[in-house]
Design an enzyme around this catalytic site. Sequence first.
Site, short mmCIF file in Angstrom:
data_model
loop_
_atom_site.label_atom_id
_atom_site.label_comp_id
_atom_site.label_asym_id
_atom_site.label_seq_id
_atom_site.Cartn_x
_atom_site.Cartn_y
_atom_site.Cartn_z
N SER A 58 -41.19 -16.79 25.69
CA SER A 58 -42.00 -17.30 24.46
C SER A 58 -41.62 -16.95 23.23
O SER A 58 -42.00 -17.46 22.21
CB SER A 58 -43.56 -16.67 24.88
OG SER A 58 -44.09 -17.28 26.02
N GLU A 65 10.61 24.91 7.56
CA GLU A 65 11.65 24.01 8.16
C GLU A 65 12.78 24.01 7.15
O GLU A 65 14.00 23.60 7.66
CB GLU A 65 11.10 22.59 7.95
CG GLU A 65 9.94 22.48 8.95
CD GLU A 65 10.35 22.59 10.34
OE1 GLU A 65 11.52 22.11 10.64
OE2 GLU A 65 9.63 22.82 11.16
#
Length: 817
Positions: free
Chosen positions: A478, A87
């Site tokens: 239960s 770059e």
Amino acid sequence: MIRLIGYFFGAGAFLVLIAAAAAALYLGNLNKDLPDYEVLASYAPPVTTRVHAGNGELMAEYARERRLYLPIQAIPDRVKAAFISAEDKNFYQHPGVDLMGLGRAILVNVQNMGSGRRPVGASTITQQVAKNFLLSADQTIDRKIKEAILSFRIEQAYSKDRILELYLNEIFFGLNSYGIAGAALTYFDKSVTELTIAETAYLAALPKGPSNYHPFRHEAAALERRNWVIDRMVENGYVTRADGDEAKTQPLGVSVRRGGSHLFASDYFAEEVRRQIIQRYGDNALYEGGLSVRTSLDPKIQVEARKALHDGLVNYDERRGFHGPLKSIEIGGDWGVALGKLDALSDVPEWKLAVVLAVDEKGAEIGIQPSKDGAGKVGPDRVTGHISAKNMQWAYRSSAGNRRTARSPEGVVGPGDVVYVEPLETDGEYRLRQPPKVQGGLVAMDPQTGRVLAMVGGFSYGQSEFNRATQAMRQPGSSFKPFVYAAALDNGYTPASVILDAPFELVTGGQVWRPENYGGGSAGPSTLRLGIEKSRNLMTVRLANDMGMNLVAEYAERFGIYDKMLPVLAMSLGSGETTVMRMVSAYSVIANGGKQIKPSLIDRIQDRYGKTIFRHEERTCETCNAPDWQEQDEPTLTDNREQVLDPMTAYQITSMMEGVVQRGTAAGKVTLDRPVAGKTGTTNDEKDAWFVGYTPDLVAGLYLGFDNPAPLGRGGTGGSLAAPVFNEFMQAALAGTRPTKFIPPAGMSLVPVNRKTGMAAAEGDPDTIIEAFKPGTGPAATFSVIGGADAYVPPEEILRTSPQANQAVNSGSNGLF
């Protein structure tokens, strides 16, 4: 001539002055609109939130922009070199704008005018920082001039390393990844320090145009651009020629990392954590805040929990028959393409999608779904296999009925049918599988802290994201009874108290309610221990009626089972609705001796700067962080949690639930090498099957049932369906750990009593059990029954086996019914 030259010079100077004034005015106007570059000093980009398991393994990531911020000191020199070469090779020399590079770009663009080639750019890294952080991406002269002005100012205000740090952490790499650390993980599933020359160069190639260099759609262009970056690295002296040449021979090697959950079997857990973080801090904190979340998940226990629940669901489902193929496809051409387009269950890697190619009485020839690349393109692999008749025999029964509908594989599947298969140890052999219609949820928890160690919300998160461990409201049946008995034991009853097990009816508003025991029948006078071991509904209702349902409701709310419980007798049998998570939390209170806990999936949350903003552990330790030892006492944790149940009551109910496993409804179903307590649960019409149980160190609970509640069929009880799943899970989760025992609190008396009458056992009584009593209590001196009617006569067996009961009947004393 001299006057003419002077004239032109004066005119030129005047024009220059006018141009300079115009330029100054233009730049002055631009300068007014320039953003404040000083905001870069407090730059806080959106950062990925990472969720980790209890052992530190990465479990999930959440981000709108997948980014992990790295300081420049943590970025390797090779990575910096790649981006500078690609770059801005003069980055460390120019003052923000590279005038020589700009001149070359202008010259090249003039030469290329009319050629149709894309204009060459000359933006420096500093200019890109100015554009990305402070300006728009508009391609205008105004924006380029602003960019240049800001670049000069940024260079004066910040060091080169700081500018490069901002750039490498901000830029977009494609595939929703931002910043070099996020890109390294997304493309190569590596940290930045592990990247090779070739991998670094490819990542440096991407900011120019991620979509143009997609690793799968534009592989040739990606390789060309990567190799160009490698050449620039060699040219600039960052890489030797030999290393550069070797790097260019390597393939791209991209292995796209899957987003979301990364830890096997953790999908339901991770999603629950995600919801809790959003509820606590909001969307932005989760997707942009860069939080570091440490959860309580134990990966080993989680895998075992998933396997146990899977086995239970699949075993039940296969016993009910075959649902039929998923769909049918054409197999005349390339079956791999059509099969490859279908989506398999991503979180059930043991199973594969397959298409039936041929079938006869001996079995079926199948084609396995081919692999896919990162772009979803079906690979060239075409693997075939075989399902023998014995490995699909369970499918001879259709799930639409309870009879066999096929006598051979030919009656089960046909060519073109798509099914799930599981590979066997024999190469090329597979077993027919199907995703079960029945579902369930399982939670495992540390009873001392409330840390959730494992959670499974269903068969497959890919099949259904609904979490049945935390979101499904189901009747506990239960499995709720221990809390009725705990309320009784906390309020004057003992495990040896005798309750009448006989028909009961309640008339309210003209309606008659007649509860029944599972399987019918009744056993007459029985102790509380027998009532819970055998899960007697009639005894439980009588006990709740004798205490008053307001007391039962108070305890249910105290344990966190319900927020507000309706105080009606039917609720004593678990007819309300709650979640697996709440039930496991409530059982954990009993397991830890009665201390209130707050169930938690999250141990700690840190913000992006490492500051702890949440911690689950509320116990304090004043001397844990002493700088050195000066013969002081060992540090102790100060536990200020509420005591919601008497520790002696907790031990009594634990002892009674040990009987459930040893002699009761779970006998033979739970076979651990250590003490274990638990309770089965079966709802009306056998729509849900529950088991919740614990050792001193681990609590686990689960249910099995259809999402739209429907009968599970004959024998679909907690003992037959849920208890074996609990047993499989606990055996695996506790393997290799040292067994521990339930220890009675100091002051309790352990007395031998007759298991049926609850009275002190005579010497040599074969029906003796050791019962725990609180101080001031003990076995009854005479036989008395709670909740009976005057006309009732005790069962003959009790009279025969209990001299005390015979004596009480003959004397008619103490309320015997």
